[in-house]
Design a protein around this motif. Structure first.
Motif, PDB file in Angstrom:
ATOM      1  N   VAL A  23       0.850  -1.191   0.000  1.00 62.82           N
ATOM      2  CA  VAL A  23       0.000   0.000   0.000  1.00 62.82           C
ATOM      3  C   VAL A  23       0.889   1.247   0.000  1.00 62.82           C
ATOM      4  N   TYR A  24       0.386   2.346  -0.535  1.00 63.27           N
ATOM      5  CA  TYR A  24       1.104   3.603  -0.489  1.00 63.27           C
ATOM      6  C   TYR A  24       1.086   4.144   0.935  1.00 63.27           C
ATOM      7  N   ALA A  25       2.181   4.816   1.300  1.00 60.36           N
ATOM      8  CA  ALA A  25       2.284   5.497   2.592  1.00 60.36           C
ATOM      9  C   ALA A  25       2.362   6.998   2.320  1.00 60.36           C
ATOM     10  N   TYR A  26       1.468   7.741   2.934  1.00 59.17           N
ATOM     11  CA  TYR A  26       1.382   9.188   2.727  1.00 59.17           C
ATOM     12  C   TYR A  26       1.799   9.951   3.974  1.00 59.17           C
ATOM     13  N   ASP A  27       2.419  11.110   3.760  1.00 62.87           N
ATOM     14  CA  ASP A  27       2.741  12.050   4.833  1.00 62.87           C
ATOM     15  C   ASP A  27       1.483  12.875   5.082  1.00 62.87           C
ATOM     16  N   TYR A  28       0.792  12.576   6.163  1.00 69.63           N
ATOM     17  CA  TYR A  28      -0.491  13.231   6.445  1.00 69.63           C
ATOM     18  C   TYR A  28      -0.322  14.728   6.691  1.00 69.63           C
ATOM     19  N   ASP A  29       0.771  15.108   7.352  1.00 68.13           N
ATOM     20  CA  ASP A  29       0.999  16.530   7.615  1.00 68.13           C
ATOM     21  C   ASP A  29       1.205  17.303   6.310  1.00 68.13           C
TER      22      ASP A  29
END
Length: 70
Positions: A23-29
């Protein structure tokens, strides 16, 4: 199949594995910052927008993961 969130390619940090699935990992900030800029919102409004329109929508198998700063 990797699920991407449209408009947030810059916030992708990489790919992780969850339950044997990539799965892709996103920087939420960074997603909050991008939303603030694109939609001319305050930080709180951008956070609420993402919770409702991204986090709740992508809460299923194969969904991306989100990294939060502590």
């Amino acid at each position: 199949m990797l699920i991407k969130i449209e408009g947030f390619n810059e916030a992708i940090e990489g790919i992780m594995e969850r339950k044997g699935e990539k799965v892709y990992a996103y920087d939420y900030d960074l997603m909050i910052e991008m939303t603030m800029k694109d939609k001319h919102m305050s930080r709180e409004a951008a956070r609420l927008f993402l919770e409702k329109n991204v986090l709740d929508v992508f809460a299923s198998d194969g969904a991306p993961v989100f990294r939060y700063k502590l």
